[in-house]
Design a protein around this motif. Structure first.
Motif, short mmCIF file in Angstrom:
data_model
loop_
_atom_site.label_atom_id
_atom_site.label_comp_id
_atom_site.label_asym_id
_atom_site.label_seq_id
_atom_site.Cartn_x
_atom_site.Cartn_y
_atom_site.Cartn_z
N THR A 2 0.84 -1.19 0.00
CA THR A 2 0.00 0.00 0.00
C THR A 2 0.87 1.24 0.00
O THR A 2 1.79 1.37 0.79
CB THR A 2 -0.91 0.01 1.24
OG1 THR A 2 -1.68 -1.19 1.25
CG2 THR A 2 -1.84 1.20 1.23
N GLY A 3 0.59 2.16 -0.90
CA GLY A 3 1.34 3.41 -0.95
C GLY A 3 2.61 3.37 -1.76
O GLY A 3 3.39 4.31 -1.73
N MET A 4 2.86 2.29 -2.50
CA MET A 4 4.08 2.21 -3.31
C MET A 4 3.96 3.09 -4.55
O MET A 4 2.88 3.24 -5.10
CB MET A 4 4.35 0.76 -3.73
CG MET A 4 4.82 -0.08 -2.59
SD MET A 4 5.25 -1.76 -3.05
CE MET A 4 6.31 -1.58 -4.45
N TRP A 9 6.32 -0.36 -8.13
CA TRP A 9 5.47 -1.41 -8.71
C TRP A 9 6.12 -1.99 -9.96
O TRP A 9 6.13 -3.21 -10.15
CB TRP A 9 4.10 -0.85 -9.06
CG TRP A 9 3.14 -0.82 -7.91
CD1 TRP A 9 2.75 0.28 -7.22
CD2 TRP A 9 2.48 -1.93 -7.31
NE1 TRP A 9 1.87 -0.08 -6.23
CE2 TRP A 9 1.68 -1.44 -6.26
CE3 TRP A 9 2.48 -3.29 -7.56
CZ2 TRP A 9 0.89 -2.26 -5.47
CZ3 TRP A 9 1.68 -4.11 -6.77
CH2 TRP A 9 0.91 -3.59 -5.74
N ASN A 10 6.66 -1.12 -10.81
CA ASN A 10 7.30 -1.59 -12.03
C ASN A 10 8.53 -2.43 -11.73
O ASN A 10 8.81 -3.40 -12.43
CB ASN A 10 7.64 -0.42 -12.94
CG ASN A 10 6.40 0.24 -13.51
OD1 ASN A 10 5.35 -0.39 -13.63
ND2 ASN A 10 6.50 1.51 -13.84
N ALA A 30 -6.70 -1.58 8.80
CA ALA A 30 -6.35 -0.32 8.12
C ALA A 30 -7.36 -0.14 7.00
O ALA A 30 -7.29 -0.82 5.99
CB ALA A 30 -4.94 -0.40 7.56
N PRO A 31 -8.32 0.73 7.18
CA PRO A 31 -9.44 0.79 6.24
C PRO A 31 -9.09 1.38 4.87
O PRO A 31 -9.72 2.29 4.37
CB PRO A 31 -10.45 1.65 6.99
CG PRO A 31 -9.63 2.50 7.88
CD PRO A 31 -8.44 1.66 8.27
N ARG A 32 -8.05 0.86 4.28
CA ARG A 32 -7.74 1.17 2.88
C ARG A 32 -7.88 -0.13 2.10
O ARG A 32 -7.70 -1.20 2.64
CB ARG A 32 -6.30 1.68 2.75
CG ARG A 32 -6.11 3.07 3.32
CD ARG A 32 -4.73 3.56 3.01
NE ARG A 32 -3.89 3.29 4.17
CZ ARG A 32 -2.58 3.32 4.17
NH1 ARG A 32 -1.92 3.60 3.08
NH2 ARG A 32 -1.91 3.08 5.26
N HIS A 33 -8.16 -0.02 0.85
CA HIS A 33 -8.34 -1.22 0.05
C HIS A 33 -6.99 -1.85 -0.27
O HIS A 33 -6.00 -1.15 -0.50
CB HIS A 33 -9.09 -0.91 -1.23
CG HIS A 33 -10.50 -0.47 -0.98
ND1 HIS A 33 -11.46 -1.33 -0.52
CD2 HIS A 33 -11.09 0.73 -1.08
CE1 HIS A 33 -12.59 -0.67 -0.36
NE2 HIS A 33 -12.39 0.58 -0.69
N ALA A 34 -6.97 -3.17 -0.28
CA ALA A 34 -5.77 -3.88 -0.69
C ALA A 34 -5.48 -3.56 -2.15
O ALA A 34 -6.41 -3.35 -2.93
CB ALA A 34 -5.97 -5.38 -0.50
N THR A 38 -4.29 -2.91 -8.51
CA THR A 38 -3.00 -2.46 -9.03
C THR A 38 -2.18 -3.64 -9.50
O THR A 38 -1.54 -3.57 -10.55
CB THR A 38 -2.23 -1.67 -7.95
OG1 THR A 38 -3.06 -0.61 -7.47
CG2 THR A 38 -0.94 -1.11 -8.49
N THR A 39 -2.18 -4.74 -8.74
CA THR A 39 -1.41 -5.90 -9.18
C THR A 39 -1.92 -6.41 -10.52
O THR A 39 -1.13 -6.75 -11.40
CB THR A 39 -1.45 -7.04 -8.14
OG1 THR A 39 -2.79 -7.51 -7.98
CG2 THR A 39 -0.89 -6.62 -6.81
#
Length: 67
Positions: A2-4, A9-10, A30-34, A38-39
């Motif tokens: 999260t937050g990368m 990611w590349n 942590a109420p953020r989406h997995a 993005t993957t």
């Protein structure tokens, strides 16, 4: 993961690394989406994992529903 940044990611994709997501843990603690979307968008096949089995279920069907 999260937050990368996109650069990070590349790099994950370029070295052929995988990403394992504990989505139920992410939803509860942590109420953020997995970052599963993005993957998939980056072409990195995600896998599911469990974390904090003491407070959350380790059942893989729950992990799949959460994802």
């Amino acid at each position: 993961m999260t937050g990368m940044s996109d650069l990070s990611w590349n790099q994950v994709k370029n070295v052929g690394a995988g990403v394992s997501l504990a989505v139920a843990h992410r939803d509860e603690h942590a109420p953020r989406h997995a970052p599963i979307l993005t993957t998939l968008e980056k072409g990195i096949p995600p896998s599911l994992s469990v974390d904090v089995e003491v407070t959350l279920t380790a059942d893989m069907f729950t992990q799949m529903r959460s994802a």
